[in-house]
Scaffold this active site. Structure first.
Site, mmCIF file in Angstrom:
data_model
loop_
_atom_site.group_PDB
_atom_site.id
_atom_site.type_symbol
_atom_site.label_atom_id
_atom_site.label_comp_id
_atom_site.label_asym_id
_atom_site.label_seq_id
_atom_site.Cartn_x
_atom_site.Cartn_y
_atom_site.Cartn_z
ATOM 1 N N HIS A 466 0.820 -1.213 0.000
ATOM 2 C CA HIS A 466 0.000 0.000 0.000
ATOM 3 C C HIS A 466 0.861 1.273 0.000
ATOM 4 O O HIS A 466 0.346 2.372 -0.196
ATOM 5 C CB HIS A 466 -0.921 -0.004 1.219
ATOM 6 C CG HIS A 466 -2.243 0.677 0.982
ATOM 7 N ND1 HIS A 466 -2.464 1.515 -0.092
ATOM 8 C CD2 HIS A 466 -3.413 0.658 1.666
ATOM 9 C CE1 HIS A 466 -3.701 1.973 -0.049
ATOM 10 N NE2 HIS A 466 -4.300 1.465 1.017
ATOM 11 N N ASP A 470 -2.198 2.252 -4.544
ATOM 12 C CA ASP A 470 -3.430 2.704 -3.885
ATOM 13 C C ASP A 470 -4.547 1.685 -4.097
ATOM 14 O O ASP A 470 -4.469 0.827 -4.987
ATOM 15 C CB ASP A 470 -3.864 4.063 -4.425
ATOM 16 C CG ASP A 470 -2.878 5.169 -4.059
ATOM 17 O OD1 ASP A 470 -2.246 5.048 -2.994
ATOM 18 O OD2 ASP A 470 -2.748 6.135 -4.835
#
Length: 495
Positions: A466, A470
């Site tokens: 992450h 995204d």
């Protein structure tokens, strides 16, 4: 004279341990005949002879840690060159003082940048008689395992560093009393050979590892190595023999039972270095990456129909079966072009985007999980992908993958479905930022156009970093994979 040196061990691997010498000074060797075996924390590397001749001096003995391009031995040309190296090696027993003096057993050289080790196993107890060069104990570092031989013959009178002790590179491990080895080798080589043969012979480390993994009792194997030691090839033969199957229970005895009642129901097996490396890398992945998993499901009906329609012609023309992995590889390549951050990696404060796809394909083997890499998968056809996956999988199962074949991947496929997994969250293969988990194809009721129909469905799981990917990018990636598999014609149209 030809020098035998340590070959390239692979990216980021700088040293190895000499596990087994298959030849001794004075032996004749042929071109490409295996001389010795090196072990790293990832693979076992065999070193062949680059020329024919007579093996001269062995510079790096079994248990030594050596760097890339280090000198291992020399091969002398022609006949009659053997006696000199054998005589030159004999004085190596000189650490023993004359007539019954005590000799300290010290930590051997551990390798560049390695400053300490842990004593993992003592093969001898205080009071045991030991022969010169007989293995006394094994040390473990964060890179390699190092075996410590006896510098002289005598009686092990004191163990200074018991199992579990962390020692530095200059520490004393034990003391051998009544050492008598200094005179024997030089004056009577035959007597030294007889002494070594009469003592317990340490098997090749690679053989011990394979026996533990396959649950084979050493007593059931006849060793073909020097002094009757068991070699890896002996274990492989025993594993293929029908009589070898009933042996697992005797392979490893319990060492530390919680209670007397549990003693007969436990066994303690030392982790192989490959398993230790797998554990370390997976934990590092969890500690480093901001790992998150998103899920979707795909209707495999169209892919299954297309595969059933053409699999016969495909195998006849290309000589390989048409499987599902080539479809998934193609679908992922297609999705990675649209969401390039899933195919990138973080290097410090930089993001490195890859304008190519080196597809890692996770494969379970008897020794643990490995991830061979299919290079430039984005430029390969279905047939080329299937051939590459089949060949890499076979080499993985046989333990023949090189370090280079398991490095450089940019994205990974993990097919837990072959083992029956319905749903799982795969762990990233660092420094990659994405891994796709495939699962079992299962008939499930689905609502399609207002009707409930039974369709062959598969859950997909994308684990991603992450920090660089995204949620929008991860979901988009999975949707593109789903679309390509539910309508394979999109792959042909690049849609």
């Amino acid at each position: 004279m030809t020098e035998v040196r340590v070959p390239t061990l692979g990216e980021s691997v700088t040293e190895a341990t000499v596990a087994t010498w298959f030849k001794k000074p004075g032996d004749a060797v042929a071109v490409d005949e295996m001389l010795c075996e090196l072990e790293t924390d990832k693979v076992t590397v065999e070193v062949p002879a680059s020329t024919a001749g007579v093996l001269g001096e062995i510079v790096a003995a079994e248990g030594d840690t050596v760097g890339v391009d280090a000198l291992l031995a020399v091969i002398n040309a022609g006949e009659g060159a053997a006696p000199a190296p054998a005589a030159a090696k004999a004085p190596a027993a000189a650490p023993a003082a004359s007539g019954g003096d005590a000799v300290d057993v010290m930590v051997p050289t551990l390798g560049e940048s390695v400053t300490e080790a842990t004593v993992s196993t003592w093969f001898k107890a205080v009071g045991d008689t030991v022969a010169q060069d007989e293995m006394l104990c094994e040390l473990e570092t964060d890179k390699v395992s190092v075996e410590v031989p006896a510098p002289a013959a005598g009686v092990l009178s004191e163990i200074v560093a018991p199992e579990g002790t962390t020692v530095d590179a200059s520490a004393k491990l034990a003391v051998i009393g009544g050492a008598t080895a200094s005179a024997a080798p030089a004056a009577a080589p035959a007597a030294a050979v007889a002494l070594a043969a009469s003592a317990d012979v340490e098997n090749a480390p690679s053989a011990n590892k394979m026996m533990a993994e396959k649950g084979i009792d050493a007593a059931a194997i006849t060793g073909t190595g020097r002094d009757g030691r068991i070699m890896k090839e002996d274990v492989m033969k025993a594993a293929l023999a029908p009589a070898a199957a009933p042996a697992p229970a005797a392979a490893v005895a319990p060492r530390a039972p919680v209670s007397a009642d549990d003693a007969s129901r436990e066994e303690r097996v030392k982790m192989t270095r490959l398993r230790q490396t797998i554990a370390k890398r997976l934990k590092e992945s969890q500690n480093t990456a901001a790992m998150l998993t998103t899920y979707n499901e795909v209707d495999m009906g169209e892919v299954m129909a297309l595969r059933n329609q053409y699999k016969g012609e495909f195998e006849k023309k290309h000589g390989v079966r048409l499987g599902f992995m080539s479809f998934f590889t193609k679908a992922c390549v297609h999705a990675l072009k649209e969401v390039p951050e899933v195919n990138a990696e973080i290097d410090g404060t930089d993001i490195v985007y890859k304008n190519f796809v080196h597809m890692g394909v996770a494969a379970g083997t008897p020794t643990g999980l490995v991830v061979p890499v299919i290079r430039d998968a984005d430029s390969m056809s279905f047939a080329e992908i299937e051939k590459a996956i089949s060949e890499k999988g076979r080499r993985a199962r046989d333990g023949k993958l090189s370090m280079a074949e398991m490095q450089g991947g940019t994205f990974t496929l993990s097919n837990g479905g072959v083992y029956g997994s319905l749903m799982s969250s795969p762990i990233l293969n660092p420094p990659q930022s994405g891994i796709l988990g495939m699962h079992k194809i299962q008939d499930r009721p689905m609502a399609i156009n207002g009707e409930v129909v039974i369709r062959p469905m598969m859950y997909l799981a994308l684990s991603y970093d992450h920090r660089i990917v995204d949620g929008k990018g991860a979901v988009t990636f999975l949707v593109r994979v789903k679309e390509a598999l539910e309508d394979p014609r999109r792959l042909l149209m690049d849609l």
